[in-house]
Design a protein around this motif. Structure first.
Motif, PDB file in Angstrom:
ATOM      1  N   PRO A   4       0.817  -1.226   0.000  1.00  0.00           N
ATOM      2  CA  PRO A   4       0.000   0.000   0.000  1.00  0.00           C
ATOM      3  C   PRO A   4       0.849   1.275   0.000  1.00  0.00           C
ATOM      4  N   GLU A   5       1.984   1.261   0.715  1.00  0.00           N
ATOM      5  CA  GLU A   5       2.860   2.435   0.736  1.00  0.00           C
ATOM      6  C   GLU A   5       3.456   2.688  -0.644  1.00  0.00           C
ATOM      7  N   ILE A   6       3.882   1.630  -1.307  1.00  0.00           N
ATOM      8  CA  ILE A   6       4.452   1.770  -2.650  1.00  0.00           C
ATOM      9  C   ILE A   6       3.412   2.321  -3.615  1.00  0.00           C
ATOM     10  N   LEU A   7       2.197   1.782  -3.542  1.00  0.00           N
ATOM     11  CA  LEU A   7       1.129   2.249  -4.431  1.00  0.00           C
ATOM     12  C   LEU A   7       0.791   3.717  -4.159  1.00  0.00           C
ATOM     13  N   ALA A   8       0.779   4.103  -2.889  1.00  0.00           N
ATOM     14  CA  ALA A   8       0.493   5.494  -2.537  1.00  0.00           C
ATOM     15  C   ALA A   8       1.573   6.423  -3.086  1.00  0.00           C
ATOM     16  N   LEU A   9       2.832   6.022  -2.939  1.00  0.00           N
ATOM     17  CA  LEU A   9       3.942   6.840  -3.438  1.00  0.00           C
ATOM     18  C   LEU A   9       3.892   6.973  -4.959  1.00  0.00           C
ATOM     19  N   LEU A  10       3.594   5.884  -5.655  1.00  0.00           N
ATOM     20  CA  LEU A  10       3.550   5.928  -7.113  1.00  0.00           C
ATOM     21  C   LEU A  10       2.389   6.775  -7.625  1.00  0.00           C
ATOM     22  N   SER A  11       1.202   6.581  -7.024  1.00  0.00           N
ATOM     23  CA  SER A  11       0.021   7.299  -7.517  1.00  0.00           C
ATOM     24  C   SER A  11       0.074   8.782  -7.188  1.00  0.00           C
ATOM     25  N   ILE A  12       0.375   9.117  -5.933  1.00  0.00           N
ATOM     26  CA  ILE A  12       0.457  10.535  -5.570  1.00  0.00           C
ATOM     27  C   ILE A  12       1.645  11.194  -6.266  1.00  0.00           C
ATOM     28  N   GLY A  13       2.735  10.441  -6.420  1.00  0.00           N
ATOM     29  CA  GLY A  13       3.884  10.971  -7.150  1.00  0.00           C
ATOM     30  C   GLY A  13       3.538  11.316  -8.586  1.00  0.00           C
ATOM     31  N   GLY A  14       2.745  10.456  -9.247  1.00  0.00           N
ATOM     32  CA  GLY A  14       2.339  10.735 -10.626  1.00  0.00           C
ATOM     33  C   GLY A  14       1.499  11.994 -10.735  1.00  0.00           C
ATOM     34  N   ILE A  15       0.561  12.152  -9.816  1.00  0.00           N
ATOM     35  CA  ILE A  15      -0.279  13.354  -9.817  1.00  0.00           C
ATOM     36  C   ILE A  15       0.571  14.602  -9.551  1.00  0.00           C
ATOM     37  N   ALA A  16       1.479  14.495  -8.580  1.00  0.00           N
ATOM     38  CA  ALA A  16       2.320  15.642  -8.221  1.00  0.00           C
ATOM     39  C   ALA A  16       3.248  16.039  -9.356  1.00  0.00           C
ATOM     40  N   GLY A  17       3.838  15.044 -10.043  1.00  0.00           N
ATOM     41  CA  GLY A  17       4.724  15.345 -11.150  1.00  0.00           C
ATOM     42  C   GLY A  17       3.995  16.079 -12.264  1.00  0.00           C
ATOM     43  N   PHE A  18       2.782  15.663 -12.540  1.00  0.00           N
ATOM     44  CA  PHE A  18       1.959  16.318 -13.559  1.00  0.00           C
ATOM     45  C   PHE A  18       1.653  17.754 -13.155  1.00  0.00           C
ATOM     46  N   ASN A 195      23.475  15.464   5.505  1.00  0.00           N
ATOM     47  CA  ASN A 195      23.030  15.413   6.903  1.00  0.00           C
ATOM     48  C   ASN A 195      22.242  14.140   7.226  1.00  0.00           C
ATOM     49  N   GLY A 196      22.227  13.169   6.314  1.00  0.00           N
ATOM     50  CA  GLY A 196      21.542  11.903   6.558  1.00  0.00           C
ATOM     51  C   GLY A 196      20.038  12.008   6.621  1.00  0.00           C
ATOM     52  N   GLN A 197      19.448  12.987   5.928  1.00  0.00           N
ATOM     53  CA  GLN A 197      18.006  13.216   6.009  1.00  0.00           C
ATOM     54  C   GLN A 197      17.300  12.883   4.694  1.00  0.00           C
ATOM     55  N   VAL A 198      17.733  11.803   4.060  1.00  0.00           N
ATOM     56  CA  VAL A 198      17.094  11.314   2.832  1.00  0.00           C
ATOM     57  C   VAL A 198      16.887   9.811   2.958  1.00  0.00           C
ATOM     58  N   ARG A 199      15.656   9.350   2.685  1.00  0.00           N
ATOM     59  CA  ARG A 199      15.362   7.923   2.622  1.00  0.00           C
ATOM     60  C   ARG A 199      15.249   7.564   1.140  1.00  0.00           C
ATOM     61  N   TRP A 200      16.318   6.998   0.614  1.00  0.00           N
ATOM     62  CA  TRP A 200      16.440   6.834  -0.833  1.00  0.00           C
ATOM     63  C   TRP A 200      15.396   5.887  -1.420  1.00  0.00           C
ATOM     64  N   GLY A 201      15.034   4.835  -0.702  1.00  0.00           N
ATOM     65  CA  GLY A 201      14.035   3.901  -1.215  1.00  0.00           C
ATOM     66  C   GLY A 201      12.699   4.575  -1.468  1.00  0.00           C
ATOM     67  N   MET A 202      12.223   5.300  -0.471  1.00  0.00           N
ATOM     68  CA  MET A 202      10.959   6.025  -0.621  1.00  0.00           C
ATOM     69  C   MET A 202      11.076   7.127  -1.674  1.00  0.00           C
ATOM     70  N   GLY A 203      12.215   7.828  -1.648  1.00  0.00           N
ATOM     71  CA  GLY A 203      12.404   8.928  -2.586  1.00  0.00           C
ATOM     72  C   GLY A 203      12.406   8.453  -4.026  1.00  0.00           C
ATOM     73  N   LEU A 204      13.065   7.344  -4.300  1.00  0.00           N
ATOM     74  CA  LEU A 204      13.139   6.826  -5.672  1.00  0.00           C
ATOM     75  C   LEU A 204      11.799   6.246  -6.117  1.00  0.00           C
ATOM     76  N   THR A 205      11.068   5.629  -5.188  1.00  0.00           N
ATOM     77  CA  THR A 205       9.735   5.124  -5.533  1.00  0.00           C
ATOM     78  C   THR A 205       8.800   6.274  -5.881  1.00  0.00           C
ATOM     79  N   LEU A 206       8.823   7.308  -5.051  1.00  0.00           N
ATOM     80  CA  LEU A 206       8.032   8.507  -5.339  1.00  0.00           C
ATOM     81  C   LEU A 206       8.461   9.118  -6.668  1.00  0.00           C
ATOM     82  N   ALA A 207       9.765   9.077  -6.947  1.00  0.00           N
ATOM     83  CA  ALA A 207      10.302   9.667  -8.169  1.00  0.00           C
ATOM     84  C   ALA A 207       9.776   8.979  -9.420  1.00  0.00           C
ATOM     85  N   VAL A 208       9.562   7.668  -9.363  1.00  0.00           N
ATOM     86  CA  VAL A 208       9.015   6.960 -10.520  1.00  0.00           C
ATOM     87  C   VAL A 208       7.670   7.563 -10.924  1.00  0.00           C
ATOM     88  N   GLY A 209       6.810   7.760  -9.921  1.00  0.00           N
ATOM     89  CA  GLY A 209       5.524   8.391 -10.205  1.00  0.00           C
ATOM     90  C   GLY A 209       5.686   9.808 -10.707  1.00  0.00           C
TER      91      GLY A 209
END
Length: 248
Positions: A4-18, A195-209
């Motif tokens: 569900p987290e992956i799907l949320a990141l992809l879908s909201i990411g797609g809307i946000a990118g647009f 400063n260690g304030q990036v979670r790359w897995g979530m960031g890259l998943t969101l980036a796909v969207g």
């Protein structure tokens, strides 16, 4: 991450990118989403920059292939924005959570109010380097500081400066905006990553969207006509998010 987290990141990411490419306000969706998924505010702020950076790469390359670019002017405007972004991101890495959340809600309200205001019709014309004045460079620095700190609503500031101060149409605004945002967001991302304030897995998943949304938006860049209906979708979603931020 769960499915569900992956799907949320992809879908909201797609809307946000647009939204980010065609109008403004995509980070009003993605930044709260990352916080709702459990990231501390500073980490969510840094992680959001991964998606914005990659989305901007896609938008810039798409505009360039379609012949929509203004490299000389874009670079001149980007330099003060990058300097400001480094300062803003540095402040954001240590600011208290309560202060950041207050600024986030205030920024979302301010950006939403601006999107509701009718935009006056201006006598627009192409932008050339000789039309740039010191006030524009100062405005770019201020936008950079703000964008480095929080990113939310930064597209609104570009509309104010580029459309109202330079009197260029929204198609030109979008082309310049994505290039400048690419450079100053990448600069901010480096600060957060250091400063260690990036979670790359979530960031890259969101980036796909985000990248998919930006790709589609760059091909339907319709200036004012596109922005009219996109803003109502954005405002509806933002209203629900603000209620969640304030009440829960």
């Amino acid at each position: 991450m769960t499915v569900p987290e992956i799907l949320a990141l992809l879908s909201i990411g797609g809307i946000a990118g647009f939204i980010n490419v065609l109008s403004a306000g995509g980070s009003m969706l993605t930044l709260p989403l990352l916080m709702f998924l459990g990231l501390p505010p500073q980490v969510a702020n840094g992680t959001n920059r991964v998606a914005i950076t990659l989305q901007s790469v896609m938008a810039v390359s798409s505009f360039h292939r379609m012949g929509h670019s203004n490299l000389v002017v874009s670079l001149h405007l980007a330099i003060p924005a990058v300097v400001g972004s480094l300062l803003g991101a540095w402040v954001a890495t240590w600011v208290a959570d309560t202060v950041f959340q207050f600024v986030l809600v205030a920024a979302m309200i301010g950006a939403s109010v601006f999107l509701l205001l009718p935009q006056p019709k201006l006598d627009t014309r192409p932008l050339t380097k000789d039309r740039l004045r010191p006030a524009i460079y100062l405005a770019m620095f201020v936008i950079g500081v703000y964008g480095g700190f929080i990113q939310v609503g930064v597209g609104v500031l570009f509309i104010v400066v580029l459309y109202h101060m330079l009197k260029i149409d929204l198609r030109q605004v979008n082309v310049l905006k994505v290039f400048i945002v690419l450079l100053f967001t990448f600069a901010a991302l480096l600060v957060f990553a250091f400063n260690g304030q990036v979670r790359w897995g979530m960031g890259l998943t969101l980036a796909v969207g985000n990248v998919v949304g930006a790709f589609v938006a760059a091909r339907v860049n319709m200036g004012e006509q596109g922005a009219k209906w996109v803003k109502w979708i954005t405002l509806t979603m933002v209203a629900a998010i603000m209620i969640r931020l304030v009440l829960f």
